[in-house]
Design a protein around this motif. Structure first.
Motif, PDB file in Angstrom:
ATOM      1  N   GLY A 130       0.568  -0.463  -0.143  1.00  0.00           N
ATOM      2  CA  GLY A 130      -0.081  -0.509  -0.026  1.00  0.00           C
ATOM      3  C   GLY A 130       0.773   1.152   0.127  1.00  0.00           C
ATOM      4  N   PRO A 174      -3.375   2.541  -6.970  1.00  0.00           N
ATOM      5  CA  PRO A 174      -5.126   2.835  -6.203  1.00  0.00           C
ATOM      6  C   PRO A 174      -5.686   2.588  -7.067  1.00  0.00           C
ATOM      7  CG  PRO A 174      -3.494   4.826  -5.700  1.00  0.00           C
ATOM      8  CD  PRO A 174      -2.642   3.887  -6.572  1.00  0.00           C
ATOM      9  N   ARG A 181      -6.144   7.504  -1.977  1.00  0.00           N
ATOM     10  CA  ARG A 181      -6.493   6.390  -1.092  1.00  0.00           C
ATOM     11  C   ARG A 181      -5.698   5.232  -1.585  1.00  0.00           C
ATOM     12  NH1 ARG A 181     -12.739   5.983   0.392  1.00  0.00           N
ATOM     13  NH2 ARG A 181     -11.614   4.790   1.583  1.00  0.00           N
ATOM     14  N   ASP A 187      -5.447   0.998  -1.719  1.00  0.00           N
ATOM     15  CA  ASP A 187      -5.962  -0.122  -1.444  1.00  0.00           C
ATOM     16  C   ASP A 187      -4.804  -1.316  -1.792  1.00  0.00           C
ATOM     17  OD1 ASP A 187      -5.485  -0.520  -4.295  1.00  0.00           O
ATOM     18  OD2 ASP A 187      -7.690   0.816  -4.539  1.00  0.00           O
ATOM     19  N   SER A 188      -3.194  -1.444  -1.621  1.00  0.00           N
ATOM     20  CA  SER A 188      -2.803  -2.762  -1.684  1.00  0.00           C
ATOM     21  C   SER A 188      -3.523  -4.048  -2.693  1.00  0.00           C
ATOM     22  CB  SER A 188      -2.329  -3.381  -0.252  1.00  0.00           C
ATOM     23  OG  SER A 188      -1.201  -3.889  -0.395  1.00  0.00           O
ATOM     24  N   ALA A 220     -10.503   0.567  -0.820  1.00  0.00           N
ATOM     25  CA  ALA A 220      -9.882   1.167   0.342  1.00  0.00           C
ATOM     26  C   ALA A 220     -10.213   0.780   2.049  1.00  0.00           C
ATOM     27  CB  ALA A 220      -9.557   2.853   0.126  1.00  0.00           C
ATOM     28  N   ASN A 221     -11.384   0.613   1.831  1.00  0.00           N
ATOM     29  CA  ASN A 221     -12.251   0.566   2.903  1.00  0.00           C
ATOM     30  C   ASN A 221     -12.204  -1.007   2.855  1.00  0.00           C
ATOM     31  OD1 ASN A 221     -12.793   2.547   3.186  1.00  0.00           O
ATOM     32  ND2 ASN A 221     -15.467   2.731   2.050  1.00  0.00           N
ATOM     33  N   MET A 259      -9.236  -3.408   2.643  1.00  0.00           N
ATOM     34  CA  MET A 259      -7.792  -2.523   3.419  1.00  0.00           C
ATOM     35  C   MET A 259      -8.057  -2.271   4.547  1.00  0.00           C
ATOM     36  SD  MET A 259      -4.391  -0.904   2.024  1.00  0.00           S
ATOM     37  CE  MET A 259      -3.005  -1.241   3.093  1.00  0.00           C
ATOM     38  N   ALA A 260      -8.799  -1.000   4.769  1.00  0.00           N
ATOM     39  CA  ALA A 260      -8.568  -0.550   6.316  1.00  0.00           C
ATOM     40  C   ALA A 260      -9.303  -1.476   7.257  1.00  0.00           C
ATOM     41  CB  ALA A 260      -9.588   0.551   6.151  1.00  0.00           C
ATOM     42  N   CYS A 277      -6.098  -4.254   8.399  1.00  0.00           N
ATOM     43  CA  CYS A 277      -5.641  -3.694   8.473  1.00  0.00           C
ATOM     44  C   CYS A 277      -5.435  -3.413  10.352  1.00  0.00           C
ATOM     45  CB  CYS A 277      -4.489  -2.211   8.091  1.00  0.00           C
ATOM     46  SG  CYS A 277      -4.088  -2.155   6.276  1.00  0.00           S
ATOM     47  N   THR A 291      -6.048   5.396   3.840  1.00  0.00           N
ATOM     48  CA  THR A 291      -6.762   4.521   2.703  1.00  0.00           C
ATOM     49  C   THR A 291      -7.645   5.698   3.170  1.00  0.00           C
ATOM     50  OG1 THR A 291      -7.938   3.612   5.020  1.00  0.00           O
ATOM     51  CG2 THR A 291      -6.162   1.586   3.386  1.00  0.00           C
ATOM     52  N   SER A 336      -9.569   5.808   4.651  1.00  0.00           N
ATOM     53  CA  SER A 336     -11.063   4.841   5.982  1.00  0.00           C
ATOM     54  C   SER A 336     -11.290   5.802   6.474  1.00  0.00           C
ATOM     55  CB  SER A 336     -11.544   3.977   6.032  1.00  0.00           C
ATOM     56  OG  SER A 336     -12.340   3.358   6.242  1.00  0.00           O
TER      57      SER A 336
END
Length: 386
Positions: free
Chosen positions: A114, A136, A141, A143-144, A149-150, A152-153, A156, A194, A196
């Motif tokens: 990310g 991304p 944002r 996102d890996s 992105a949400n 990924m959040a 994490c 992210t 988020s």
């Protein structure tokens, strides 16, 4: 015992990067466990309650207006019920530590990918479900390896808590404590990147709760001031936006001004109206998108709250039983953590509570990696909590 479930560690290692393969390994190992130990697993006192829950979900799917999609939607629940019941009976302290380390290392790789997206790379690699995106999907944002992105959040949030538990359980001053601490900081920093709001709120809540629990009142006060600063910048109080980084409040302003097109409150009001018509059994699994379209002539895949979604689609009986069964493990896990002082167990507990809080404002369990990791964390809690 460890050799009999080595499949779990293997699947866990590839899960974030190759979800199809990781989940397939888990499915094969789980079926093998049920084949060998099914009778013993069924003797656990609450197994039959989980079976009843599975039947209720099946009934909900069969009464759905979109029965085919609903039956496919059972894959987000029933296999993971079986996974949880099988794994929780196999966990040893050594295995818990090993699996936590795998979670921590893979989470670090996800965070690094990310961060690399910030460099502006454009390459994308994809093979049989294995996918790495070096740019991304939404500019600004990260996102890996995830599609959003949400998502990924939410990943994490879980991983950062486990890494923190690994750091706290390592000897003071050791390279392992410093290493895992740095990994946790990097992973939680990735949540910020992210952008988020949900992920940021969950990290803030977990940090505030920990600081109050351990009586770090200065840290708690700093977090309260940070929260006020983010709100002040979001409302554009004079001078606040020059102090608080934009990455923390940039997406908040439109929600505070009521300008967002996908306000959760609108979705929840509509969901509440439909729930009032069929409160006990719901409208059927995966029925919310059709109900929302009928009410607004626009499409939303879910109401951005797991419990609202389940109440509308499966009703009070099913949602209540699921909440009680999971909540019982969480409550007993809290007691176990406080009694034992096991920092790693506490990190696992925080990870699961974190993803549960995340589901108050979004639903990311449709990604098998998020769903599978959450059920694994719950199984690690249940191994000590029950």
């Amino acid at each position: 015992m460890g050799a009999r479930i080595g499949w779990l560690g293997l699947g866990l290692a590839v899960l974030p990067f190759w979800s199809a393969l990781g989940l397939a390994v888990w499915a094969g190992g789980m079926l093998g466990l049920w084949w060998r130990q099914g009778r013993a697993l069924c003797q656990r006192r609450d197994t039959w309650l989980w079976l009843l829950l599975a039947v209720l979900f099946l009934v909900s799917a069969l009464q759905s207006p979109d029965r085919g999609n609903a039956l496919l939607g059972l894959g987000n629940f029933l296999p993971f019920f079986g996974f949880f019941l099988a794994v929780r009976a196999q966990v040893t302290p050594a295995q818990r530590h090993l699996w936590a380390q795998i979670i921590g290392v893979t989470g670090l790789v996800v965070a690094v990918v990310g961060m690399a997206q910030l460099l502006g790379g454009q390459a994308t690699f994809s093979l049989w479900g294995l996918e790495l995106n070096w740019h991304p999907r939404i500019p600004g944002r990260i996102d890996s390896v995830f599609s959003d992105a949400n998502v990924m959040a939410s990943y994490c949030v879980m991983v950062g808590a486990v890494q923190g538990g690994l750091a706290a359980s390592a000897p003071a001053g050791s390279w392992r404590r410093w290493g895992w601490g740095a990994a946790s900081a990097l992973t939680l920093g990735a949540v910020v990147l992210t952008r988020s709001l949900n992920g940021l709120a969950v990290v803030w809540l977990l940090g505030l709760g920990l600081s109050l629990m351990y009586r770090r009142y200065l840290v708690a006060g700093g977090l309260v001031l940070l929260g006020l600063g983010i709100l002040g910048a979001g409302w554009d109080w004079p001078g606040w936006r020059t102090v608080v980084p934009e990455v923390l409040w940039g997406r908040l302003s439109k929600y505070l001004a009521g300008q967002a097109e996908d306000l959760r409150t609108v979705q929840w009001q509509i969901a509440w109206a439909w729930l009032g018509q069929r409160p006990w059994w719901g409208w059927g699994l995966r029925s919310f998108p059709a109900l929302y379209h009928q009410s607004t002539h626009s499409w939303v895949g879910h109401p951005h709250n797991l419990w609202v979604m389940l109440l509308v689609e499966t009703g009070i009986w099913t949602t209540g039983l699921l909440t009680v069964l999971v909540g019982r493990v969480v409550v007993q896990g809290w007691r176990q953590w406080r009694q034992s002082g096991d920092a790693l167990y506490g990190g696992v507990w925080l990870g699961f509570v974190g993803i549960s809080c995340f589901h108050v404002l979004d639903v990311t369990l449709f990604d098998g990696r998020i769903n599978g990791l959450a059920w694994l964390l719950l199984a690690l809690l249940a191994a000590r909590a029950i």
